[in-house]
Design a protein around this motif. Structure first.
Motif, mmCIF file in Angstrom:
data_model
loop_
_atom_site.group_PDB
_atom_site.id
_atom_site.type_symbol
_atom_site.label_atom_id
_atom_site.label_comp_id
_atom_site.label_asym_id
_atom_site.label_seq_id
_atom_site.Cartn_x
_atom_site.Cartn_y
_atom_site.Cartn_z
ATOM 1 N N SER A 74 0.809 -1.226 0.000
ATOM 2 C CA SER A 74 0.000 0.000 0.000
ATOM 3 C C SER A 74 0.839 1.273 0.000
ATOM 4 O O SER A 74 0.499 2.251 0.673
ATOM 5 C CB SER A 74 -0.952 0.005 1.212
ATOM 6 O OG SER A 74 -1.683 -1.204 1.244
ATOM 7 N N ASN A 75 1.968 1.247 -0.731
ATOM 8 C CA ASN A 75 2.844 2.421 -0.857
ATOM 9 C C ASN A 75 3.309 2.965 0.492
ATOM 10 O O ASN A 75 3.490 4.173 0.654
ATOM 11 C CB ASN A 75 2.126 3.551 -1.632
ATOM 12 C CG ASN A 75 1.853 3.171 -3.074
ATOM 13 O OD1 ASN A 75 2.624 2.447 -3.688
ATOM 14 N ND2 ASN A 75 0.752 3.639 -3.606
ATOM 15 N N THR A 76 3.514 2.063 1.463
ATOM 16 C CA THR A 76 3.914 2.517 2.797
ATOM 17 C C THR A 76 5.424 2.661 2.944
ATOM 18 O O THR A 76 5.917 3.047 3.998
ATOM 19 C CB THR A 76 3.396 1.556 3.882
ATOM 20 O OG1 THR A 76 3.786 0.213 3.537
ATOM 21 C CG2 THR A 76 1.882 1.624 3.994
ATOM 22 N N GLY A 77 6.172 2.344 1.888
ATOM 23 C CA GLY A 77 7.621 2.507 1.947
ATOM 24 C C GLY A 77 8.206 2.321 0.569
ATOM 25 O O GLY A 77 7.493 1.969 -0.369
ATOM 26 N N THR A 78 9.493 2.550 0.449
ATOM 27 C CA THR A 78 10.143 2.439 -0.853
ATOM 28 C C THR A 78 11.450 1.673 -0.727
ATOM 29 O O THR A 78 12.013 1.544 0.360
ATOM 30 C CB THR A 78 10.471 3.832 -1.436
ATOM 31 O OG1 THR A 78 11.378 4.489 -0.545
ATOM 32 C CG2 THR A 78 9.226 4.676 -1.619
ATOM 33 N N ALA A 79 11.925 1.182 -1.859
ATOM 34 C CA ALA A 79 13.309 0.744 -1.977
ATOM 35 C C ALA A 79 13.936 1.649 -3.024
ATOM 36 O O ALA A 79 13.241 2.168 -3.907
ATOM 37 C CB ALA A 79 13.393 -0.721 -2.391
ATOM 38 N N THR A 80 15.237 1.858 -2.923
ATOM 39 C CA THR A 80 15.916 2.727 -3.874
ATOM 40 C C THR A 80 17.124 2.011 -4.459
ATOM 41 O O THR A 80 17.660 1.060 -3.859
ATOM 42 C CB THR A 80 16.379 4.039 -3.208
ATOM 43 O OG1 THR A 80 17.237 3.715 -2.108
ATOM 44 C CG2 THR A 80 15.196 4.846 -2.705
ATOM 45 N N GLN A 81 17.544 2.454 -5.623
ATOM 46 C CA GLN A 81 18.707 1.876 -6.286
ATOM 47 C C GLN A 81 19.314 2.940 -7.188
ATOM 48 O O GLN A 81 18.587 3.736 -7.792
ATOM 49 C CB GLN A 81 18.301 0.643 -7.106
ATOM 50 C CG GLN A 81 19.464 -0.176 -7.622
ATOM 51 C CD GLN A 81 19.046 -1.557 -8.107
ATOM 52 O OE1 GLN A 81 17.861 -1.828 -8.261
ATOM 53 N NE2 GLN A 81 19.995 -2.433 -8.328
ATOM 54 N N VAL A 82 20.633 2.947 -7.272
ATOM 55 C CA VAL A 82 21.326 3.941 -8.088
ATOM 56 C C VAL A 82 21.979 3.258 -9.290
ATOM 57 O O VAL A 82 22.674 2.251 -9.149
ATOM 58 C CB VAL A 82 22.394 4.693 -7.259
ATOM 59 C CG1 VAL A 82 23.215 5.620 -8.160
ATOM 60 C CG2 VAL A 82 21.733 5.485 -6.140
ATOM 61 N N PHE A 83 21.724 3.797 -10.459
ATOM 62 C CA PHE A 83 22.363 3.369 -11.708
ATOM 63 C C PHE A 83 23.138 4.554 -12.260
ATOM 64 O O PHE A 83 22.744 5.702 -12.072
ATOM 65 C CB PHE A 83 21.318 2.953 -12.747
ATOM 66 C CG PHE A 83 20.406 1.846 -12.321
ATOM 67 C CD1 PHE A 83 20.724 0.523 -12.562
ATOM 68 C CD2 PHE A 83 19.206 2.127 -11.677
ATOM 69 C CE1 PHE A 83 19.880 -0.500 -12.169
ATOM 70 C CE2 PHE A 83 18.350 1.115 -11.280
ATOM 71 C CZ PHE A 83 18.689 -0.209 -11.531
ATOM 72 N N ARG A 84 24.231 4.263 -12.956
ATOM 73 C CA ARG A 84 24.940 5.323 -13.673
ATOM 74 C C ARG A 84 25.076 4.924 -15.134
ATOM 75 O O ARG A 84 25.546 3.836 -15.434
ATOM 76 C CB ARG A 84 26.320 5.574 -13.039
ATOM 77 C CG ARG A 84 26.210 6.267 -11.689
ATOM 78 C CD ARG A 84 27.570 6.611 -11.114
ATOM 79 N NE ARG A 84 27.423 7.229 -9.799
ATOM 80 C CZ ARG A 84 27.330 6.525 -8.660
ATOM 81 N NH1 ARG A 84 27.381 5.214 -8.689
ATOM 82 N NH2 ARG A 84 27.187 7.156 -7.502
ATOM 83 N N ILE A 85 24.656 5.838 -16.010
ATOM 84 C CA ILE A 85 24.730 5.600 -17.447
ATOM 85 C C ILE A 85 25.859 6.450 -18.019
ATOM 86 O O ILE A 85 25.922 7.655 -17.760
ATOM 87 C CB ILE A 85 23.410 5.986 -18.142
ATOM 88 C CG1 ILE A 85 22.256 5.116 -17.618
ATOM 89 C CG2 ILE A 85 23.539 5.857 -19.662
ATOM 90 C CD1 ILE A 85 20.883 5.563 -18.120
ATOM 91 N N ALA A 86 26.734 5.805 -18.779
ATOM 92 C CA ALA A 86 27.742 6.532 -19.551
ATOM 93 C C ALA A 86 27.388 6.344 -21.021
ATOM 94 O O ALA A 86 27.366 5.215 -21.516
ATOM 95 C CB ALA A 86 29.140 5.996 -19.265
ATOM 96 N N ASN A 87 27.086 7.439 -21.701
ATOM 97 C CA ASN A 87 26.591 7.358 -23.068
ATOM 98 C C ASN A 87 27.331 8.338 -23.974
ATOM 99 O O ASN A 87 26.996 9.516 -24.042
ATOM 100 C CB ASN A 87 25.090 7.662 -23.080
ATOM 101 C CG ASN A 87 24.501 7.556 -24.474
ATOM 102 O OD1 ASN A 87 25.145 7.084 -25.398
ATOM 103 N ND2 ASN A 87 23.266 8.009 -24.626
ATOM 104 N N PRO A 88 28.333 7.829 -24.711
ATOM 105 C CA PRO A 88 29.101 8.697 -25.608
ATOM 106 C C PRO A 88 28.241 9.300 -26.721
ATOM 107 O O PRO A 88 28.588 10.336 -27.275
ATOM 108 C CB PRO A 88 30.158 7.762 -26.208
ATOM 109 C CG PRO A 88 30.138 6.523 -25.395
ATOM 110 C CD PRO A 88 28.811 6.446 -24.711
ATOM 111 N N LEU A 89 27.116 8.647 -27.061
ATOM 112 C CA LEU A 89 26.259 9.137 -28.143
ATOM 113 C C LEU A 89 25.031 9.863 -27.592
ATOM 114 O O LEU A 89 23.980 9.901 -28.234
ATOM 115 C CB LEU A 89 25.815 7.959 -29.028
ATOM 116 C CG LEU A 89 26.935 7.165 -29.709
ATOM 117 C CD1 LEU A 89 26.367 6.076 -30.597
ATOM 118 C CD2 LEU A 89 27.842 8.082 -30.510
#
Length: 123
Positions: A74-89
């Motif tokens: 019931s949306n009573t909490g969250t989980a989080t995660q970090v991604f990093r994108i490297a995009n030369p184009l």
């Protein structure tokens, strides 16, 4: 230029919602940090939650571990995660991310796949 952040809805299906906050690196336009937030609107918790992402071959993705693999009900909490994108184009091609989501809900294993296409230009 100038950094700043942008929030997109990356996924909303089966009670699972994923939001991406996109933060451009202040001095390297190729780099974008993705702060993902996972929520669960089902009346029961989601267990063994795994969000797998893949970017096109011209880009690279760095994945940090998620803060949790259980999403409270019931949306009573969250989980989080970090991604990093490297995009030369980043200037030429729109970013598209393929995702695979797996979790357990009511004792049933759920697997879902899709593509996140809501990225703004320049990611």
């Amino acid at each position: 230029g100038g950094g700043g952040s942008n929030v997109i809805s990356a996924w909303d299906k089966g009670g699972i919602a994923v939001r991406f906050e996109l933060v451009k690196h202040p001095s390297n336009a190729q780099l974008t940090q993705v702060n993902a937030t996972y929520t669960n609107s089902n009346p029961v918790p989601v267990h063994n939650f795994v969000f797998q992402a893949a970017v096109p071959k011209h880009a690279k993705l760095q994945v940090n571990p998620a803060s949790a693999n259980t999403l409270p009900p019931s949306n009573t909490g969250t989980a989080t995660q970090v991604f990093r994108i490297a995009n030369p184009l980043h200037a030429e091609k729109m970013m598209a991310m393929k995702v695979k989501i797996t979790y357990t809900l009511n004792g049933q294993q759920v697997t879902d796949m899709g593509t996140v296409e809501g990225f703004p230009p320049g990611v």
